[in-house]
Each structure stands twice: as C-alpha cells, then as structure tokens.
Design a protein around this motif. Structure first.
Motif, short mmCIF file in Angstrom:
data_model
loop_
_atom_site.label_atom_id
_atom_site.label_comp_id
_atom_site.label_asym_id
_atom_site.label_seq_id
_atom_site.Cartn_x
_atom_site.Cartn_y
_atom_site.Cartn_z
N ASP A 1 32.37 -75.96 -8.09
CA ASP A 1 31.75 -76.89 -7.15
C ASP A 1 32.83 -77.76 -6.51
OD1 ASP A 1 32.37 -78.90 -9.00
OD2 ASP A 1 30.30 -79.29 -9.57
N SER A 2 32.43 -78.84 -5.89
CA SER A 2 33.40 -79.68 -5.19
C SER A 2 34.46 -80.26 -6.13
CB SER A 2 32.68 -80.82 -4.46
OG SER A 2 31.98 -81.64 -5.37
N ASN A 3 34.16 -80.36 -7.42
CA ASN A 3 35.15 -80.84 -8.37
C ASN A 3 36.32 -79.87 -8.47
OD1 ASN A 3 34.09 -83.38 -9.80
ND2 ASN A 3 32.32 -82.02 -9.67
N GLY A 4 36.04 -78.58 -8.43
CA GLY A 4 37.11 -77.58 -8.45
C GLY A 4 37.96 -77.64 -7.20
N LEU A 5 37.32 -77.81 -6.04
CA LEU A 5 38.07 -77.95 -4.79
C LEU A 5 38.90 -79.22 -4.81
CD1 LEU A 5 35.33 -76.84 -2.25
CD2 LEU A 5 37.21 -75.47 -3.19
N ASN A 6 38.38 -80.27 -5.43
CA ASN A 6 39.11 -81.51 -5.58
C ASN A 6 40.35 -81.31 -6.44
OD1 ASN A 6 39.72 -84.26 -5.43
ND2 ASN A 6 38.32 -84.79 -7.08
N VAL A 7 40.23 -80.54 -7.52
CA VAL A 7 41.39 -80.23 -8.37
C VAL A 7 42.47 -79.55 -7.54
CG1 VAL A 7 42.21 -78.78 -10.28
CG2 VAL A 7 40.07 -80.05 -10.52
N ILE A 8 42.09 -78.58 -6.75
CA ILE A 8 43.06 -77.84 -5.93
C ILE A 8 43.72 -78.77 -4.91
CG2 ILE A 8 43.33 -75.99 -4.25
CD1 ILE A 8 40.91 -74.62 -5.72
N THR A 9 42.92 -79.55 -4.21
CA THR A 9 43.45 -80.44 -3.18
C THR A 9 44.38 -81.50 -3.77
OG1 THR A 9 41.47 -80.09 -1.84
CG2 THR A 9 42.81 -82.01 -1.31
N ARG A 10 43.97 -82.12 -4.86
CA ARG A 10 44.82 -83.14 -5.49
C ARG A 10 46.09 -82.52 -6.06
NH1 ARG A 10 41.04 -86.03 -9.53
NH2 ARG A 10 42.88 -87.28 -9.98
N SER A 11 45.98 -81.32 -6.61
CA SER A 11 47.17 -80.64 -7.12
C SER A 11 48.14 -80.33 -6.00
CB SER A 11 46.78 -79.34 -7.84
OG SER A 11 45.98 -79.61 -8.96
N GLN A 12 47.61 -79.88 -4.86
CA GLN A 12 48.46 -79.60 -3.70
C GLN A 12 49.15 -80.87 -3.22
OE1 GLN A 12 49.42 -76.73 -2.14
NE2 GLN A 12 50.76 -78.09 -1.01
N MET A 13 48.44 -81.98 -3.18
CA MET A 13 49.04 -83.24 -2.76
C MET A 13 50.17 -83.65 -3.69
SD MET A 13 45.52 -85.23 -1.60
CE MET A 13 46.20 -86.83 -1.88
N ARG A 14 49.96 -83.52 -4.99
CA ARG A 14 51.00 -83.88 -5.97
C ARG A 14 52.17 -82.91 -5.86
NH1 ARG A 14 53.88 -87.59 -7.81
NH2 ARG A 14 54.63 -87.28 -9.93
N ALA A 15 51.91 -81.63 -5.72
CA ALA A 15 52.98 -80.64 -5.57
C ALA A 15 53.80 -80.94 -4.33
CB ALA A 15 52.39 -79.23 -5.51
N SER A 16 53.15 -81.29 -3.24
CA SER A 16 53.86 -81.62 -1.99
C SER A 16 54.74 -82.86 -2.18
CB SER A 16 52.88 -81.86 -0.85
OG SER A 16 52.24 -80.66 -0.51
N GLU A 17 54.22 -83.87 -2.86
CA GLU A 17 55.01 -85.08 -3.14
C GLU A 17 56.29 -84.74 -3.89
OE1 GLU A 17 52.58 -87.67 -5.49
OE2 GLU A 17 51.20 -88.10 -3.85
N LEU A 18 56.20 -83.77 -4.80
CA LEU A 18 57.34 -83.40 -5.63
C LEU A 18 58.19 -82.28 -5.03
CD1 LEU A 18 55.49 -83.46 -9.07
CD2 LEU A 18 57.09 -85.19 -8.18
N GLY A 19 57.75 -81.73 -3.91
CA GLY A 19 58.48 -80.61 -3.30
C GLY A 19 58.35 -79.31 -4.07
N VAL A 20 57.22 -79.14 -4.73
CA VAL A 20 56.97 -77.95 -5.55
C VAL A 20 56.03 -77.01 -4.79
CG1 VAL A 20 55.96 -77.10 -7.71
CG2 VAL A 20 57.29 -79.23 -7.70
N PRO A 21 56.44 -75.77 -4.55
CA PRO A 21 55.53 -74.83 -3.89
C PRO A 21 54.33 -74.49 -4.79
CG PRO A 21 57.56 -73.72 -4.53
CD PRO A 21 57.73 -75.17 -4.86
N MET A 22 53.18 -74.31 -4.15
CA MET A 22 51.96 -74.02 -4.90
C MET A 22 51.17 -72.93 -4.20
SD MET A 22 48.86 -76.57 -6.03
CE MET A 22 47.52 -76.10 -4.94
N TRP A 23 50.63 -72.01 -4.98
CA TRP A 23 49.75 -70.96 -4.48
C TRP A 23 48.45 -71.00 -5.26
CZ3 TRP A 23 50.31 -66.97 -0.83
CH2 TRP A 23 51.50 -67.01 -0.11
N VAL A 24 47.37 -70.65 -4.60
CA VAL A 24 46.06 -70.55 -5.24
C VAL A 24 45.63 -69.09 -5.19
CG1 VAL A 24 43.63 -71.23 -5.10
CG2 VAL A 24 45.43 -72.89 -4.57
#
Length: 121
Positions: free
Chosen positions: A57-80
């Motif tokens: 549900d939207s909680n899973g999409l939230n996990v992905i979006t927040r993870s992407q934001m944190r990965a971007s802050e750290l300069g870490v590439p992320m794939w789903v």
C-alpha cells in the motif's frame, strides 16, 4: 506468508533489501529503518527487491520514496526491483514511481546496472 521486515543481504558492491510478502502500516516504518541503517552504514549501492511482495500500500511506496531521498543525500545509487506484472507493479505505475526511481525487472539486472555505473565513474 511473511508479514515481517525485509531480508537483508550485504555484499562488497551493494546492499539488498528483499521486501516481505506484504508491506503496509504494520511494517513499513521498520522496513524503512532497515534501509536507512543500511545506507548509513556506508553501503556503496542499494537495491530494494519487491519481487516477492504481493501487497504494497502507500506505506510501501513511502518506504521506497524515503529510501531514495536518503540514498540521494548520501550519493548512493539505488534501484528498485519490480516484477513486470501484478498488483504491486500496477500500484507503483499508478503512483508514478518509475519517474522517481530506477526500476529493474529482477535483481540480476539491477546489479548489472549498478556495476556498469560504477565502472563509468
């Protein structure tokens, strides 16, 4: 049915979080905390594998979006990793997830893309 947190696999080249069968309000925050710990530990890349996930549900999409934001802050590439069909893919498509994160059909494809990107740095 696995309703717990994500399974974590760590290699020298990336960390992979394999989501449980279902992601919702009951476990979304715990899965994000796993992703955040993995990113903060210095993993060079992150893969979020939703291939076993049958409900998100939207909680899973939230996990992905927040993870992407944190990965971007750290300069870490992320794939789903999203399977090409099914309810999780449809929900992700409707939410426009593919406009915000890199999507692969399987973990092997995501790892190849990460290796290719690392080789070009």
């Amino acid at each position: 049915m696995d309703l717990g947190v994500a399974r974590v696999e760590i290699t020298q080249t990336c960390g992979t979080l394999t989501f449980p069968d279902e992601v919702d309000l009951s476990n979304g925050e715990a899965i994000f905390e796993q992703a955040e710990r993995l990113l903060d530990s210095g993993t060079p890349a992150l893969i979020l594998d939703l291939s076993p996930c049958t409900f998100c549900d939207s909680n899973g999409l939230n996990v992905i979006t927040r993870s992407q934001m944190r990965a971007s802050e750290l300069g870490v590439p992320m794939w789903v990793v999203l399977p090409p069909r099914g309810i999780v893919r449809r929900v992700s498509d409707v939410a426009g997830l593919q406009r915000r994160v890199a999507i692969a059909p399987d973990v092997a494809t995501a790892r190849k893309a990460l290796a290719s990107a690392a080789a070009h740095r």
